[in-house]
Structure formats: structure tokens, C-alpha cells
Design a protein around this motif. Structure first.
Motif, PDB file in Angstrom:
ATOM      1  N   THR A  14      46.267  50.938  50.790  1.00  0.00           N
ATOM      2  CA  THR A  14      44.815  51.195  51.114  1.00  0.00           C
ATOM      3  C   THR A  14      44.275  52.575  51.080  1.00  0.00           C
ATOM      4  OG1 THR A  14      45.323  51.040  53.295  1.00  0.00           O
ATOM      5  CG2 THR A  14      45.214  48.737  52.116  1.00  0.00           C
ATOM      6  N   SER A  15      44.697  53.335  50.896  1.00  0.00           N
ATOM      7  CA  SER A  15      44.749  55.393  51.747  1.00  0.00           C
ATOM      8  C   SER A  15      42.815  55.228  51.109  1.00  0.00           C
ATOM      9  CB  SER A  15      45.331  56.280  51.231  1.00  0.00           C
ATOM     10  OG  SER A  15      45.761  55.856  49.755  1.00  0.00           O
ATOM     11  N   GLY A  16      42.488  54.572  49.785  1.00  0.00           N
ATOM     12  CA  GLY A  16      41.236  54.374  49.791  1.00  0.00           C
ATOM     13  C   GLY A  16      40.341  54.185  49.098  1.00  0.00           C
ATOM     14  N   MET A  17      40.744  53.099  50.656  1.00  0.00           N
ATOM     15  CA  MET A  17      40.328  51.842  50.735  1.00  0.00           C
ATOM     16  C   MET A  17      39.494  51.552  51.905  1.00  0.00           C
ATOM     17  SD  MET A  17      41.669  48.242  49.510  1.00  0.00           S
ATOM     18  CE  MET A  17      40.703  47.675  49.010  1.00  0.00           C
ATOM     19  N   ALA A  18      37.864  50.884  52.437  1.00  0.00           N
ATOM     20  CA  ALA A  18      37.040  51.594  53.906  1.00  0.00           C
ATOM     21  C   ALA A  18      37.137  50.178  54.262  1.00  0.00           C
ATOM     22  CB  ALA A  18      35.565  52.228  53.314  1.00  0.00           C
ATOM     23  N   ALA A  19      37.529  50.243  55.870  1.00  0.00           N
ATOM     24  CA  ALA A  19      37.117  49.138  56.047  1.00  0.00           C
ATOM     25  C   ALA A  19      35.582  48.561  56.489  1.00  0.00           C
ATOM     26  CB  ALA A  19      37.318  48.958  58.209  1.00  0.00           C
ATOM     27  N   GLY A  20      35.337  46.915  55.693  1.00  0.00           N
ATOM     28  CA  GLY A  20      33.864  46.679  55.611  1.00  0.00           C
ATOM     29  C   GLY A  20      33.245  47.424  53.956  1.00  0.00           C
ATOM     30  N   GLY A  21      34.290  47.612  53.010  1.00  0.00           N
ATOM     31  CA  GLY A  21      34.008  48.277  51.790  1.00  0.00           C
ATOM     32  C   GLY A  21      34.038  46.994  51.315  1.00  0.00           C
ATOM     33  N   GLU A  22      32.787  46.506  50.003  1.00  0.00           N
ATOM     34  CA  GLU A  22      33.119  45.801  49.259  1.00  0.00           C
ATOM     35  C   GLU A  22      33.714  45.892  47.995  1.00  0.00           C
ATOM     36  OE1 GLU A  22      30.944  43.137  49.616  1.00  0.00           O
ATOM     37  OE2 GLU A  22      30.240  44.203  51.349  1.00  0.00           O
ATOM     38  N   TYR A  23      34.766  44.896  48.653  1.00  0.00           N
ATOM     39  CA  TYR A  23      35.282  44.999  46.450  1.00  0.00           C
ATOM     40  C   TYR A  23      35.916  43.455  46.222  1.00  0.00           C
ATOM     41  CZ  TYR A  23      37.567  48.615  49.298  1.00  0.00           C
ATOM     42  OH  TYR A  23      37.273  50.691  49.605  1.00  0.00           O
ATOM     43  N   THR A  24      35.860  43.422  44.819  1.00  0.00           N
ATOM     44  CA  THR A  24      35.786  42.520  43.715  1.00  0.00           C
ATOM     45  C   THR A  24      37.258  42.185  42.912  1.00  0.00           C
ATOM     46  OG1 THR A  24      33.610  42.085  44.198  1.00  0.00           O
ATOM     47  CG2 THR A  24      34.553  40.913  42.006  1.00  0.00           C
ATOM     48  N   TYR A  25      38.106  40.887  43.764  1.00  0.00           N
ATOM     49  CA  TYR A  25      39.367  40.173  43.042  1.00  0.00           C
ATOM     50  C   TYR A  25      38.730  39.792  41.815  1.00  0.00           C
ATOM     51  CZ  TYR A  25      39.580  36.359  45.935  1.00  0.00           C
ATOM     52  OH  TYR A  25      38.875  35.514  46.382  1.00  0.00           O
ATOM     53  N   PHE A  26      39.355  39.710  40.939  1.00  0.00           N
ATOM     54  CA  PHE A  26      38.840  38.696  39.671  1.00  0.00           C
ATOM     55  C   PHE A  26      40.325  38.442  38.912  1.00  0.00           C
ATOM     56  CE2 PHE A  26      38.558  42.275  36.180  1.00  0.00           C
ATOM     57  CZ  PHE A  26      38.019  43.216  37.185  1.00  0.00           C
ATOM     58  N   CYS A  27      39.760  37.710  37.772  1.00  0.00           N
ATOM     59  CA  CYS A  27      41.189  37.405  36.721  1.00  0.00           C
ATOM     60  C   CYS A  27      40.307  37.898  35.808  1.00  0.00           C
ATOM     61  CB  CYS A  27      41.072  36.228  35.894  1.00  0.00           C
ATOM     62  SG  CYS A  27      41.995  36.378  34.844  1.00  0.00           S
ATOM     63  N   SER A  28      41.395  39.423  34.817  1.00  0.00           N
ATOM     64  CA  SER A  28      40.377  39.856  33.683  1.00  0.00           C
ATOM     65  C   SER A  28      40.566  39.666  32.631  1.00  0.00           C
ATOM     66  CB  SER A  28      41.391  41.377  33.869  1.00  0.00           C
ATOM     67  OG  SER A  28      42.117  41.742  33.127  1.00  0.00           O
ATOM     68  N   PHE A  29      41.381  38.277  32.217  1.00  0.00           N
ATOM     69  CA  PHE A  29      41.244  37.833  31.115  1.00  0.00           C
ATOM     70  C   PHE A  29      40.129  37.410  30.165  1.00  0.00           C
ATOM     71  CE2 PHE A  29      41.980  34.280  27.877  1.00  0.00           C
ATOM     72  CZ  PHE A  29      43.842  34.156  27.560  1.00  0.00           C
ATOM     73  N   PRO A  30      39.675  37.630  28.830  1.00  0.00           N
ATOM     74  CA  PRO A  30      38.219  37.519  28.524  1.00  0.00           C
ATOM     75  C   PRO A  30      37.930  36.338  28.826  1.00  0.00           C
ATOM     76  CG  PRO A  30      39.391  38.660  27.140  1.00  0.00           C
ATOM     77  CD  PRO A  30      40.782  38.254  28.138  1.00  0.00           C
ATOM     78  N   GLY A  31      36.379  36.185  29.857  1.00  0.00           N
ATOM     79  CA  GLY A  31      35.963  34.906  29.580  1.00  0.00           C
ATOM     80  C   GLY A  31      36.431  34.249  31.446  1.00  0.00           C
ATOM     81  N   HIS A  32      36.763  34.589  32.082  1.00  0.00           N
ATOM     82  CA  HIS A  32      37.495  34.466  33.100  1.00  0.00           C
ATOM     83  C   HIS A  32      36.517  34.627  34.596  1.00  0.00           C
ATOM     84  CE1 HIS A  32      41.569  32.317  32.063  1.00  0.00           C
ATOM     85  NE2 HIS A  32      40.291  32.093  30.372  1.00  0.00           N
ATOM     86  N   TRP A  33      36.296  36.080  34.572  1.00  0.00           N
ATOM     87  CA  TRP A  33      35.577  36.518  35.445  1.00  0.00           C
ATOM     88  C   TRP A  33      34.262  36.177  35.605  1.00  0.00           C
ATOM     89  CZ3 TRP A  33      36.651  39.773  31.215  1.00  0.00           C
ATOM     90  CH2 TRP A  33      35.405  40.197  30.659  1.00  0.00           C
ATOM     91  N   GLY A  34      33.538  35.287  35.417  1.00  0.00           N
ATOM     92  CA  GLY A  34      32.599  34.331  35.672  1.00  0.00           C
ATOM     93  C   GLY A  34      33.035  33.971  36.783  1.00  0.00           C
ATOM     94  N   MET A  35      33.920  32.651  36.284  1.00  0.00           N
ATOM     95  CA  MET A  35      34.475  32.246  37.482  1.00  0.00           C
ATOM     96  C   MET A  35      35.664  32.418  38.545  1.00  0.00           C
ATOM     97  SD  MET A  35      34.552  28.488  35.636  1.00  0.00           S
ATOM     98  CE  MET A  35      35.562  27.285  36.823  1.00  0.00           C
ATOM     99  N   MET A  36      36.261  33.440  38.252  1.00  0.00           N
ATOM    100  CA  MET A  36      37.532  34.003  38.806  1.00  0.00           C
ATOM    101  C   MET A  36      37.597  35.307  38.766  1.00  0.00           C
ATOM    102  SD  MET A  36      40.744  32.435  36.248  1.00  0.00           S
ATOM    103  CE  MET A  36      41.460  32.878  37.605  1.00  0.00           C
ATOM    104  N   LYS A  37      36.759  34.945  40.984  1.00  0.00           N
ATOM    105  CA  LYS A  37      36.407  36.367  40.980  1.00  0.00           C
ATOM    106  C   LYS A  37      35.460  35.899  43.129  1.00  0.00           C
ATOM    107  CE  LYS A  37      31.452  36.288  40.364  1.00  0.00           C
ATOM    108  NZ  LYS A  37      30.235  36.563  39.481  1.00  0.00           N
ATOM    109  N   GLY A  38      35.947  36.502  43.726  1.00  0.00           N
ATOM    110  CA  GLY A  38      36.481  36.118  44.652  1.00  0.00           C
ATOM    111  C   GLY A  38      35.986  37.824  45.531  1.00  0.00           C
TER     112      GLY A  38
END
Ligand code: CO
Length: 154
Positions: free
Chosen positions: A125-149
Motif C-alpha cells: 500500500t506504499s503508493g496508496m493514500a487513505a481517502g484516495g479513490e481506487y477502482t477494482y474491476f475485472c479486466s476481461f473484455p466487456g466485463h468491467w462495465g458491470m464488474m467494478k467497484g
């Protein structure tokens, strides 16, 4: 670690240092998430304590479809990088788990897995910040429209 052991005779200092280290090993720094055959993650938000120096995310594909047709992974980027990384990952292909190779914008990413499989990734987590905005997703083509958080250090 040797440095910490050398301080062992100094009871207070040792207690303090081991306390900090124990936080990084805490179970709250280990997160799990599931993905299914309907192209869904089991959570739309994830968070970990900002005190975690490392975080482990374990993804379980609870479906039955193969990785070539319904593959899932868990990729983490700054929210501002999400779209570009997802598009460039598509070009990288399944052989590269649909992630751009050697790209520092990818904070973490698991391999693409199929139904019944599990994959984990541990990242600093050394390059990350508390309060930062991060997105996780599935990078399989066509999936990240639904598969993100949304991912947060709190
Ligand atoms: Co997927």
C-alpha cells in the motif's frame, strides 16, 4: 527483523514495534470477493484499514464457465486510470491476463480464472493514500462495465 530482535531487551520499544508490525499481519488486511457466471462481483465496495502495509485479495469464481468464456480477475488502479488500463488490458490479451504488461498504473491484479478457481494477489500500500479513490474491476473484455467497484483505505 534483526533490528527488531536487537531491541528485544528494551521492552517498551519492542512492544511498540511489534504492535505496528502485527497490524500489517492483521486479518482485516486480507479481503475476499467472489465472481459468478452472471458477470457479477459479490461486492460493489471494498475497504481495508489504512494501517495495512500489505493487502491480500482473494478472488473466488463461484461459477462453472471456463476462463476463456467467462474469465474473471481482480485488478486495482487509481479510479482516474481505470478506463485507460481496462482498454489497454484488452489489447494485452488473455496470455497477459488482460492487463497491460509492466504498467505501474496497475496497483494489483490477479490472473484470469474460470469457474471453481481461486486466485490471490498481495500488494504493497506504499503508493496508496487513505481517502484516495481506487477502482477494482475485472479486466476481461466487456466485463468491467458491470464488474467494478470502489476500493478505499480507511
Ligand atoms: Co470477468
Amino acid at each position: 527483523m534483526r533490528f527488531l530482535l536487537a531491541l528485544k531487551s528494551v521492552a517498551l520499544a519492542t512492544f511498540f514495534l511489534f504492535s505496528v508490525e502485527a497490524t500489517a499481519q492483521d486479518a482485516s488486511c486480507e479481503l475476499t470477493i467472489e465472481a459468478n457466471d452472471r458477470m457479477q462481483f459479490s461486492a460493489l465496495t471494498m475497504e481495508a484499514p489504512a494501517s495495512c502495509t500489505e493487502i491480500t485479495v482473494t478472488l473466488t469464481h463461484t461459477g462453472q464457465l471456463p476462463r476463456e468464456g467467462m474469465g474473471h480477475n481482480w485488478v486495482l488502479t487509481n479510479s482516474a486510470d481505470f478506463n485507460d488500463v481496462a482498454n489497454e488490458g484488452m489489447k494485452a490479451g488473455l496470455a497477459n491476463n488482460y492487463m497491460p504488461v509492466g504498467d505501474a498504473r496497475v496497483i494489483a491484479g490477479t490472473e484470469i480464472i474460470g469457474g471453481g478457481d481461486t486466485a490471490s494477489v498481495t500488494f504493497s500500500t506504499s503508493g496508496m493514500a487513505a481517502g484516495g479513490e481506487y477502482t477494482y474491476f475485472c479486466s476481461f473484455p466487456g466485463h468491467w462495465g458491470m464488474m467494478k467497484g470502489s476500493f478505499k483505505l480507511v
